[in-house]
Design an enzyme around this catalytic site. Structure first.
Site, PDB file in Angstrom:
ATOM      1  N   GLN A 156      -9.536  -3.502  -4.346  1.00 29.35           N
ATOM      2  CA  GLN A 156      -9.058  -3.022  -5.643  1.00 29.35           C
ATOM      3  C   GLN A 156      -8.873  -4.239  -6.544  1.00 29.35           C
ATOM      4  OE1 GLN A 156      -4.892  -1.830  -6.549  1.00 29.35           O
ATOM      5  NE2 GLN A 156      -5.750   0.226  -6.779  1.00 29.35           N
ATOM      6  N   TYR A 182      -1.726  -0.698 -16.327  1.00 32.11           N
ATOM      7  CA  TYR A 182      -2.194  -2.066 -16.144  1.00 32.11           C
ATOM      8  C   TYR A 182      -3.062  -2.422 -17.363  1.00 32.11           C
ATOM      9  CZ  TYR A 182      -0.585  -2.478 -11.266  1.00 32.11           C
ATOM     10  OH  TYR A 182       0.186  -2.579 -10.134  1.00 32.11           O
ATOM     11  N   ARG A 242       0.645   7.717   1.759  1.00 32.05           N
ATOM     12  CA  ARG A 242       1.912   7.787   2.488  1.00 32.05           C
ATOM     13  C   ARG A 242       1.781   8.402   3.874  1.00 32.05           C
ATOM     14  NH1 ARG A 242       5.138  10.451  -2.440  1.00 32.05           N
ATOM     15  NH2 ARG A 242       3.003  11.115  -2.848  1.00 32.05           N
TER      16      ARG A 242
END
Length: 391
Positions: A101, A171, A347
């Site tokens: 990423q 971002y 998760r």
């Protein structure tokens, strides 16, 4: 007549063939002391590869030193490559692919620890960036665009099979998309076509740099989850432009703002006490006093981003990766039925890295993740599920 793909069958992602359609989503690992790969980071991604994912995502690899959310994050440079090569070799040995990423945190960057100003579309006061953000100049934008291309080339040199361009969570590129954050009066502000230039140009630069040697995906905000922010009507248009540009092989659909509303992505309870405990003073006191105004709680439900993602599926032919509360085989199959080419999980795999292997053997295997979100503050000490005993 088309048939629904099997989630655990091999699948094409651009030039890449994955062994299945499940991607370990990017979750910052907190395991990169001195901005370099550690043995702990390698073991983390090896465990997900051994557990059965088609591809695991290393998060996050900043394209420039001022683009980090904290000083120990990896930034893509020659010194980082030997460790990254050890990591990709370890993942490949387990039969999975691996993606880097890449991105620039922009206004979310930690200017204090980076010892460099955080960059945003416009000058602003930003507690999350630990001070003022500086308005990025045209030269900054050009440099950061080129840095994405260089980072993608470093990823190839390190053995990565794909890069995921970070266009989400406010971002750098995402902050330009947001009318709430972007108040510029030049060619990068105002109309959506101007606000989308950074995202589109970054994707074009990366594609031109890598060609078809690796897959190129983008993590893309459907909406910011804040009043006056980037919303579905505009994000659908930008996604259509990205599809027409031909610069990405798939979009991973996300939501929320690390700057203004981070829990909008995660849903469920906000672990305020745990976040406060993980922070130094005076930030600890700030979270104790005002954290509930920043870390909101949202009801959790399985596949909670699906309703919004359906609008993208209806409007685009581009492959899409469904993210958000995916933890059962039934939900994966539902995503396939509705035309999504891949699913991304985070998760549930932190709790059980081998969940997919067991799910393949028995489709009714339940996930043990209770979505308490207490894994979130562990990014400061090594990301893990707090319910799993330390080994």
């Amino acid at each position: 007549m088309s048939t629904t793909p099997e989630v655990f069958a091999p699948a094409k992602l651009g030039p890449l063939t994955l062994r299945n359609r499940v991607i370990k989503a990017a979750t910052f690992e907190g395991m990169t002391k001195n901005a370099l790969v550690s043995d702990e980071l390698i073991a983390f991604h090896r465990s997900h590869a051994a557990g059965g994912v088609g591809m695991t995502t290393v998060a996050y690899c900043a394209v420039a030193p001022e683009g980090r959310t904290e000083r120990d994050q990896i930034w893509m440079r020659p010194e980082a490559l030997p460790g990254l090569r050890r990591l990709t070799d370890a993942v490949h040995a387990e039969g999975a692919a691996v993606s880097a990423q890449i991105g620039h945190a922009g206004p979310v960057a930690n200017s204090r620890s980076n010892r460099r100003p955080a960059l945003a579309p416009s000058l602003s006061v930003n507690p999350q960036a630990r001070g003022l953000t500086r308005a990025a100049s045209a030269a900054d934008i050009a440099r950061i665009t080129t840095a994405h291309a260089d980072a993608a080339k470093y990823a190839i040199e390190s053995g990565f099979d794909a890069v995921e361009i970070h266009l989400g969570h406010n971002y750098f590129a995402s902050s330009f998309l947001s009318p709430r954050i972007n108040k510029r009066k030049d060619g990068f502000g105002g109309p959506l076509a101007n606000r989308a230039k950074v995202a589109r140009n970054v994707c074009r630069a990366v594609r031109d740099a890598v060609g078809d040697r690796i897959a190129v995906t983008a993590k893309f905000n459907m909406d910011d989850g804040v009043p006056g922010g980037f919303w579905l009507d505009e994000s659908l248009q930008v996604a259509s432009w990205l599809e027409a540009d031909g610069t990405v092989d798939a979009l991973e659909l996300t939501a929320g703002s690390s700057l203004l509303n981070p829990m909008y992505l995660f849903r469920g309870d906000a672990p305020l006490r745990e976040f406060a405990a993980a922070m130094p003073q005076p930030m600890r006191l700030g979270i104790q006093l005002a954290g509930k105004h920043f870390l909101h709680s949202y009801p959790y439900e399985e596949a909670y981003l699906l309703d919004s993602a359906r609008q993208f599926r209806a409007a685009l032919d581009l492959p899409l990766i469904l993210l958000g509360g995916i933890s059962t085989r039934d939900t994966m199959d539902r995503a396939m039925d509705e035309g999504f080419e891949f699913v991304a999980m985070a998760r549930a795999l932190l709790r059980e890295p081998d969940l997919l292997t067991r799910m393949q053997a028995d489709r009714d295997t339940p996930s043990l993740c209770i979505h308490c979100n207490k894994c979130m503050p562990t990014i400061f000490s090594g990301t893990h599920c707090v319910l799993v005993p330390a080994s």
